[in-house]
Design a protein around this motif. Sequence first.
Motif, PDB file in Angstrom:
ATOM      1  N   LEU A  51       0.838  -1.196   0.000  1.00 47.00           N
ATOM      2  CA  LEU A  51       0.000   0.000   0.000  1.00 47.00           C
ATOM      3  C   LEU A  51       0.879   1.254   0.000  1.00 47.00           C
ATOM      4  O   LEU A  51       1.989   1.223   0.531  1.00 47.00           O
ATOM      5  N   PRO A  52       0.378   2.374  -0.537  1.00 46.00           N
ATOM      6  CA  PRO A  52       1.151   3.621  -0.506  1.00 46.00           C
ATOM      7  C   PRO A  52       0.998   4.384   0.812  1.00 46.00           C
ATOM      8  O   PRO A  52       1.567   5.450   0.974  1.00 46.00           O
ATOM      9  N   TYR A  53       0.235   3.855   1.744  1.00 51.54           N
ATOM     10  CA  TYR A  53       0.041   4.456   3.062  1.00 51.54           C
ATOM     11  C   TYR A  53       0.212   3.351   4.103  1.00 51.54           C
ATOM     12  O   TYR A  53       0.211   2.167   3.769  1.00 51.54           O
ATOM     13  N   PRO A  54       0.351   3.694   5.386  1.00 50.48           N
ATOM     14  CA  PRO A  54       0.764   2.711   6.402  1.00 50.48           C
ATOM     15  C   PRO A  54      -0.049   1.428   6.507  1.00 50.48           C
ATOM     16  O   PRO A  54       0.509   0.357   6.684  1.00 50.48           O
ATOM     17  N   ASP A  55      -1.367   1.496   6.420  1.00 52.50           N
ATOM     18  CA  ASP A  55      -2.177   0.288   6.560  1.00 52.50           C
ATOM     19  C   ASP A  55      -3.486   0.472   5.794  1.00 52.50           C
ATOM     20  O   ASP A  55      -3.799   1.565   5.339  1.00 52.50           O
ATOM     21  N   THR A  56      -4.271  -0.592   5.691  1.00 50.75           N
ATOM     22  CA  THR A  56      -5.518  -0.530   4.926  1.00 50.75           C
ATOM     23  C   THR A  56      -6.506   0.455   5.572  1.00 50.75           C
ATOM     24  O   THR A  56      -6.635   0.500   6.788  1.00 50.75           O
ATOM     25  N   ILE A  57      -7.180   1.217   4.733  1.00 49.57           N
ATOM     26  CA  ILE A  57      -8.187   2.176   5.193  1.00 49.57           C
ATOM     27  C   ILE A  57      -9.589   1.605   5.013  1.00 49.57           C
ATOM     28  O   ILE A  57     -10.483   1.881   5.808  1.00 49.57           O
ATOM     29  N   HIS A  58      -9.767   0.771   4.003  1.00 45.98           N
ATOM     30  CA  HIS A  58     -11.092   0.199   3.720  1.00 45.98           C
ATOM     31  C   HIS A  58     -11.731  -0.452   4.953  1.00 45.98           C
ATOM     32  O   HIS A  58     -12.892  -0.156   5.257  1.00 45.98           O
ATOM     33  N   PRO A  59     -11.028  -1.305   5.704  1.00 41.26           N
ATOM     34  CA  PRO A  59     -11.676  -1.928   6.869  1.00 41.26           C
ATOM     35  C   PRO A  59     -12.109  -0.918   7.925  1.00 41.26           C
ATOM     36  O   PRO A  59     -13.139  -1.107   8.576  1.00 41.26           O
ATOM     37  N   ILE A  60     -11.363   0.154   8.083  1.00 41.71           N
ATOM     38  CA  ILE A  60     -11.726   1.170   9.076  1.00 41.71           C
ATOM     39  C   ILE A  60     -13.056   1.813   8.695  1.00 41.71           C
ATOM     40  O   ILE A  60     -13.982   1.903   9.501  1.00 41.71           O
ATOM     41  N   VAL A  61     -13.157   2.240   7.441  1.00 44.64           N
ATOM     42  CA  VAL A  61     -14.371   2.910   6.985  1.00 44.64           C
ATOM     43  C   VAL A  61     -15.535   1.920   6.940  1.00 44.64           C
ATOM     44  O   VAL A  61     -16.659   2.242   7.326  1.00 44.64           O
ATOM     45  N   VAL A  62     -15.269   0.710   6.496  1.00 44.41           N
ATOM     46  CA  VAL A  62     -16.349  -0.264   6.335  1.00 44.41           C
ATOM     47  C   VAL A  62     -16.893  -0.718   7.698  1.00 44.41           C
ATOM     48  O   VAL A  62     -18.085  -0.962   7.827  1.00 44.41           O
ATOM     49  N   HIS A  63     -16.063  -0.762   8.723  1.00 47.02           N
ATOM     50  CA  HIS A  63     -16.577  -1.097  10.049  1.00 47.02           C
ATOM     51  C   HIS A  63     -17.512  -0.003  10.556  1.00 47.02           C
ATOM     52  O   HIS A  63     -18.479  -0.275  11.269  1.00 47.02           O
ATOM     53  N   GLY A 107     -24.148  -9.045   6.978  1.00 47.76           N
ATOM     54  CA  GLY A 107     -23.479 -10.176   7.646  1.00 47.76           C
ATOM     55  C   GLY A 107     -22.716 -11.051   6.670  1.00 47.76           C
ATOM     56  O   GLY A 107     -21.591 -11.485   6.958  1.00 47.76           O
ATOM     57  N   VAL A 108     -23.290 -11.313   5.506  1.00 49.54           N
ATOM     58  CA  VAL A 108     -22.600 -12.088   4.469  1.00 49.54           C
ATOM     59  C   VAL A 108     -21.354 -11.343   4.001  1.00 49.54           C
ATOM     60  O   VAL A 108     -20.279 -11.921   3.842  1.00 49.54           O
ATOM     61  N   GLN A 109     -21.486 -10.034   3.822  1.00 46.68           N
ATOM     62  CA  GLN A 109     -20.355  -9.226   3.365  1.00 46.68           C
ATOM     63  C   GLN A 109     -19.240  -9.207   4.401  1.00 46.68           C
ATOM     64  O   GLN A 109     -18.057  -9.257   4.053  1.00 46.68           O
ATOM     65  N   VAL A 110     -19.594  -9.147   5.671  1.00 48.01           N
ATOM     66  CA  VAL A 110     -18.604  -9.198   6.750  1.00 48.01           C
ATOM     67  C   VAL A 110     -17.858 -10.530   6.695  1.00 48.01           C
ATOM     68  O   VAL A 110     -16.629 -10.577   6.811  1.00 48.01           O
ATOM     69  N   TYR A 111     -18.596 -11.610   6.497  1.00 47.34           N
ATOM     70  CA  TYR A 111     -17.976 -12.933   6.392  1.00 47.34           C
ATOM     71  C   TYR A 111     -16.959 -12.977   5.246  1.00 47.34           C
ATOM     72  O   TYR A 111     -15.840 -13.469   5.407  1.00 47.34           O
ATOM     73  N   LEU A 112     -17.355 -12.448   4.082  1.00 45.65           N
ATOM     74  CA  LEU A 112     -16.447 -12.463   2.926  1.00 45.65           C
ATOM     75  C   LEU A 112     -15.213 -11.601   3.177  1.00 45.65           C
ATOM     76  O   LEU A 112     -14.096 -11.998   2.848  1.00 45.65           O
ATOM     77  N   GLY A 113     -15.404 -10.438   3.763  1.00 49.49           N
ATOM     78  CA  GLY A 113     -14.265  -9.573   4.074  1.00 49.49           C
ATOM     79  C   GLY A 113     -13.332 -10.203   5.088  1.00 49.49           C
ATOM     80  O   GLY A 113     -12.100 -10.144   4.944  1.00 49.49           O
ATOM     81  N   ASP A 114     -13.907 -10.831   6.114  1.00 44.96           N
ATOM     82  CA  ASP A 114     -13.078 -11.527   7.111  1.00 44.96           C
ATOM     83  C   ASP A 114     -12.283 -12.654   6.470  1.00 44.96           C
ATOM     84  O   ASP A 114     -11.116 -12.877   6.797  1.00 44.96           O
ATOM     85  N   LYS A 115     -12.903 -13.355   5.565  1.00 45.43           N
ATOM     86  CA  LYS A 115     -12.233 -14.458   4.878  1.00 45.43           C
ATOM     87  C   LYS A 115     -11.033 -13.944   4.067  1.00 45.43           C
ATOM     88  O   LYS A 115      -9.975 -14.573   4.044  1.00 45.43           O
ATOM     89  N   LEU A 116     -11.202 -12.800   3.421  1.00 50.15           N
ATOM     90  CA  LEU A 116     -10.104 -12.229   2.629  1.00 50.15           C
ATOM     91  C   LEU A 116      -8.902 -11.885   3.497  1.00 50.15           C
ATOM     92  O   LEU A 116      -7.758 -12.056   3.071  1.00 50.15           O
ATOM     93  N   VAL A 117      -9.161 -11.419   4.699  1.00 49.39           N
ATOM     94  CA  VAL A 117      -8.049 -11.027   5.584  1.00 49.39           C
ATOM     95  C   VAL A 117      -7.536 -12.215   6.395  1.00 49.39           C
ATOM     96  O   VAL A 117      -6.339 -12.493   6.408  1.00 49.39           O
ATOM     97  N   TRP A 118      -8.450 -12.922   7.071  1.00 46.36           N
ATOM     98  CA  TRP A 118      -8.018 -13.928   8.041  1.00 46.36           C
ATOM     99  C   TRP A 118      -7.711 -15.296   7.433  1.00 46.36           C
ATOM    100  O   TRP A 118      -6.972 -16.075   8.024  1.00 46.36           O
ATOM    101  N   VAL A 119      -8.257 -15.596   6.275  1.00 47.89           N
ATOM    102  CA  VAL A 119      -7.952 -16.864   5.621  1.00 47.89           C
ATOM    103  C   VAL A 119      -6.917 -16.669   4.523  1.00 47.89           C
ATOM    104  O   VAL A 119      -5.914 -17.366   4.468  1.00 47.89           O
ATOM    105  N   TYR A 120      -7.166 -15.669   3.647  1.00 50.10           N
ATOM    106  CA  TYR A 120      -6.279 -15.467   2.494  1.00 50.10           C
ATOM    107  C   TYR A 120      -5.201 -14.428   2.736  1.00 50.10           C
ATOM    108  O   TYR A 120      -4.267 -14.312   1.947  1.00 50.10           O
ATOM    109  N   GLY A 121      -5.307 -13.656   3.799  1.00 52.88           N
ATOM    110  CA  GLY A 121      -4.241 -12.753   4.206  1.00 52.88           C
ATOM    111  C   GLY A 121      -3.934 -11.595   3.284  1.00 52.88           C
ATOM    112  O   GLY A 121      -2.792 -11.126   3.252  1.00 52.88           O
TER     113      GLY A 121
END
Length: 166
Positions: free
Chosen positions: A13-25, A136-150
């Motif tokens: 990333l061009p900045y320190p960490d992901t911003i999408h999860p912050i805004v999406v939460h 809830g489904v979208q949260v599951y998919l997003g969690d999978k992208l981070v916690w399973v696929y990294g």
Amino acid sequence: MLEYLTSLNDHNLPYPDTIHPIVVHFVIAMVLFGFIWDVLGYFTGKTQLFEVGWWNMFVATIAMFVAIIFGQFEAGLAQPYSVAKSVLNLHTLVGWSLSGIITAITAWRYVIRSRNPQKLPIYYLGAGLILTLIVGVQVYLGDKLVWVYGLHTVPVVEALKDGLLR
């Protein structure tokens, strides 16, 4: 200065960490609390809670588009490997769909509020429940992208750079 804007860090990333999860939460919380306040207002008769539900949905609608902008940008930088691509594509599709659904439900909520701010039809609460389930489904998919696929985690980014993942 330009080198800081064009170089990518160890999260790719061009900045320190992901911003999408912050805004999406924030969006997730606003949608869920909007629904909860509306349900509480409906069943307790405290119609001032409808105003809280309305403002939660209004802010969620605006924040949703900010989340999508950062999500698209960060997904483009993620370089997903083959196993993660289908989940990322589904997450993207559901995210764009949610932007339309949230906007439509918020517009409907605005019309309801304009006509009679003291009443909320049960059908609106049904739509809010369906929206909550889709979130809830979208949260599951997003969690999978981070916690399973990294995606955007340092070990996965390094493995991609070393050619260990395809």
